[in-house]
Design an enzyme around this catalytic site. Sequence first.
Site, PDB file in Angstrom:
ATOM      1  N   ASN A 237      -4.966  -6.435   2.998  1.00 23.57           N
ATOM      2  CA  ASN A 237      -5.433  -6.039   4.332  1.00 23.57           C
ATOM      3  C   ASN A 237      -6.572  -6.970   4.744  1.00 23.57           C
ATOM      4  O   ASN A 237      -7.484  -7.220   3.967  1.00 23.57           O
ATOM      5  CB  ASN A 237      -5.893  -4.590   4.308  1.00 23.57           C
TER       6      ASN A 237
ATOM      7  N   HIS B 206      -1.333  -6.649  11.335  1.00 19.76           N
ATOM      8  CA  HIS B 206      -2.314  -7.618  10.835  1.00 19.76           C
ATOM      9  C   HIS B 206      -2.104  -9.003  11.437  1.00 19.76           C
ATOM     10  O   HIS B 206      -1.831  -9.962  10.716  1.00 19.76           O
ATOM     11  CB  HIS B 206      -2.213  -7.726   9.311  1.00 19.76           C
TER      12      HIS B 206
ATOM     13  N   GLU C  49       0.847  -1.180   0.000  1.00 22.18           N
ATOM     14  CA  GLU C  49       0.000   0.000   0.000  1.00 22.18           C
ATOM     15  C   GLU C  49       0.888   1.237   0.000  1.00 22.18           C
ATOM     16  O   GLU C  49       1.905   1.288   0.707  1.00 22.18           O
ATOM     17  CB  GLU C  49      -0.963  -0.001   1.181  1.00 22.18           C
TER      18      GLU C  49
END
Length: 547
Positions: free
Chosen positions: A526, A488, A403
């Site tokens: 994600n 995450h 990202e």
Amino acid sequence: MSDTTMHDAGSKSVSRRRFIAGTSSILGAMALVGHATPAQAKAVSTAAPVNSGTHVPVLVIGTGYGGSVAALRLAQAGVDVHMIEMGMAWDTPGPDGKIFANTTQPDNRSYWLRTKTKQPLSNFLGFPIDKKISRYTGILDAEEFGGITVYQGRGVGGGSLVNGGMAVTPKRENFGAILPSVNADEMYGIYYPRANAGLGVNTIDPAWFETAECYQYARVGRKQAQRSGFPFVFVPTVYDWDYMKQEAAGTVPRSALDGEILYGNNYGKKSLPKTYIAQIRATGKVTISPLHKVTSVAPAAGGGYTVVIDQIDTNGDTTATKSVTADKVFFAAGSVGTSKLLVTLKATGALPRLNDEIGKGWGDNGNVMCGRANHLWDPTGSVQASIPTGGIDNWATGGAFAEVAPLPTGIETYASFYLSITKNPNRAEFSWNAATGKVDLSWQTSWKQPSIDAAKTIFDEINKTEGTIYRTDLFGTYKIWGDHLTYHPLGGAVLNKATDNYGRLHGYSGLYVIDGSLIPGNTSVNPFVTITALAERNIEEIIAADL
């Protein structure tokens, strides 16, 4: 729209019951969610905390994505639910009139029971930036294990309060490696669409993106990626883009354009309190106890489970210990919280029949960060929206999706910053340490090397094309890679191993896992949309078969 986003898929294998339930739920979610405002989200206050001796049909441990899905669907099915949340409700403004602190000026609201901040970027321009703060039950937990720091949200809404809002559905061709025991047709035909509707997922106006000052950094990232032959893809988010445009026009209080993200977002982001939890409160069937922490779950003599809960104050001290009885318990404390609790309960004899898969299969979603130093003719902007809108997709070739992240310092840095999600095969295990009375994690810092190697397939090439170098002043002295953390966490109670294929824990009827600990370590993007969609799938089956 890129193929990184949701793929529509029909399926002849989808049962009639699931199709009807899925269609009605999607329509209901679309009608109910809309664009909830901060005022709407705060309109209903949290009920009084649970009393000792209470009996509840269902107790949900945690108020993040999985727990919120479970509570909502159970309540809609007529079941009374009580949710336990370790963090605060985050419904009261601080001294500055805002609920959440700004990213550039962290204070006691920013960190969970720390006396010094632990910012993911520990240095800037060669200087350490962490500072002393007063101990408080703040919103971001930087939980340190032997080989990694795991960042987690603390409060009603869990991780949704502190993430970047990138609501990405994995490419369909990658799904088999993410959840091999789950029917992809059902996920892409029913549960991903249901999750996206419930979360309020939407996309940036591409025409506005091209001219918005606050996304200059993303346009620079796109240009440089494409010049090196990598596709730049727009990704959906859960930000209110109408609000973002008003921020840019100066007609509403700034939120993303004031750098708000890591320690909460005051206005524009549609975190869970504005979506699923707003619907939960509207049912009248769910109560929530913030600043409560579950310490034990064990079979009760008369059936169901005895749940022991500590009530804490904002200094983290226990002020009361309560015991309640629940017919069914859903573990939804997040990958780390659920895994630590289950490992503890198995090892200490509270739930000895849990199987040997408990604690295994934990991964960091391949997270690694880096920055690049651009030339003076590639400024990235002093005003940067804190909500990322796109990424660089090299998953098929190099095992990395990066990202293009903001660096909202308020000054021009000429820097491009990235959070990469990589195909890292390493998996760690949680285990009980009898000597310390705590749970350890076996992750080793050296296990990040596959992530660094995957990220380098993108950024070495961009640096070569652009004639640029890596920044070495963001993570310490002369350190290129942010390889010390994850945003995450995934795994620890893996689906179809520690549980059956719908999250029922082996060995005990009425105990369920319904959060990111079910996913074995990686989602290729994600993860919160996948966590939400899997919870939607599992709770539908549990309601149909177990209630």
